[in-house]
Enzyme design. Structure first.
Site, PDB file in Angstrom:
ATOM      1  N   TYR A 107       0.830  -1.199   0.000  1.00  0.00           N
ATOM      2  CA  TYR A 107       0.000   0.000   0.000  1.00  0.00           C
ATOM      3  C   TYR A 107       0.870   1.256   0.000  1.00  0.00           C
ATOM      4  O   TYR A 107       0.669   2.167  -0.805  1.00  0.00           O
ATOM      5  CB  TYR A 107      -0.914  -0.017   1.225  1.00  0.00           C
ATOM      6  N   GLY A 108       1.843   1.312   0.886  1.00  0.00           N
ATOM      7  CA  GLY A 108       2.727   2.470   0.943  1.00  0.00           C
ATOM      8  C   GLY A 108       3.510   2.660  -0.334  1.00  0.00           C
ATOM      9  O   GLY A 108       3.696   3.788  -0.805  1.00  0.00           O
TER      10      GLY A 108
END
Length: 259
Positions: free
Chosen positions: A164-165
């Site tokens: 996600y990051g």
């Protein structure tokens, strides 16, 4: 000068067409509502038809001009189909808001290729494909606004940032590349960076009262974010008022990132 006239000329979206992905819930829904109330004709795109219909019903009941398209943004064909369906409603968009996203965060050591591929497809590739579809047209018409919703995880790793990051960090880089390509033609490309916002995307964290309170304490305003906190920033970045702002990340986080 009449103040209302001045503000209307600066921030009005009358005559503009906007496409908001993920526009049926959370931050995306709040932004779709703000753009419609500012005068834009808004198409919201997401998967769940019931939520889409409810969003559009709310906006049209208020006198807004809105419609929805259902689409799967996890595949290239799904993105392209949704894009053309959106164009068929109000025409080519002047404003593109990429708010659709998925938040899968297994520990990095357990992160499989399926989670990686799905995360990158929705959070990064869909905004890229939509930019490729609409950015050149915006440039040809001399006006465009591309707004991506990213994350604190684009700038710092915490609570298992994982894929996600990475996807959100890449999305901010995509905004800068889009800005470089099209800003000289009147198309600005920026990102809004939330803090912790109480939306369905953060359902996992929101279910832990202690973590919610700890995150609120990290802000400078003493509370976590709400979807409606993004309305003003979105209208600003979508309007003529932001013509000289591009390639930037605007933090809408109550000071969390600098506290």
């Amino acid at each position: 000068m009449n103040p209302q006239t001045y503000l209307s000329e600066m921030f009005s979206l009358d005559g503009r067409v906007a496409l908001v992905t993920g526009g049926s819930s959370g931050i995306g829904r709040a932004i779709a509502g703000a753009l419609a109330r500012a005068g834009a004709s808004v198409v919201v795109a997401a998967r769940k038809e019931a939520e889409l219909a409810a969003t559009v019903d709310e906006l049209t009941a208020e006198g807004g001009r809105a419609a929805w398209v259902s689409g799967d943004l996890s595949t290239r064909e799904g993105v392209r189909t949704a894009a053309e369906a959106a164009v068929a409603v109000f025409g080519e968009p002047d404003i593109l808001v990429n708010s659709a996203g998925i938040n899968l965060r297994p520990p990095l050591g357990e992160l499989g290729e399926d989670v990686w591929d799905t995360t990158m497809a929705v959070n990064l590739e869909a905004p890229f494909l939509l930019g490729q579809r609409f950015g050149p047209g915006m440039a040809g018409r001399g006006f465009g606004r591309i707004i991506h919703i990213t994350s604190q995880q684009a700038h710092r790793a915490f609570v298992q940032s994982g894929a996600y990051g990475v996807s959100k960090g890449a999305l901010e880089s995509l905004a800068r590349s889009q800005a470089e390509a099209w800003s000289s033609y009147g198309v600005t490309c920026n990102t809004l960076v939330p803090g912790f916002v109480m939306t369905p995307l953060n359902e996992r964290l929101a279910s832990d009262p202690e973590k919610v309170a700890a995150l609120a304490a990290r802000t400078m305003v003493g509370r976590n974010g709400l979807a409606e906190d993004f309305a003003g920033a979105a209208v600003f970045l979508a309007s003529g008022a932001s013509a000289y702002i591009t390639g930037q990340a605007l933090f809408v986080d109550g000071g969390l990132s600098v506290h």
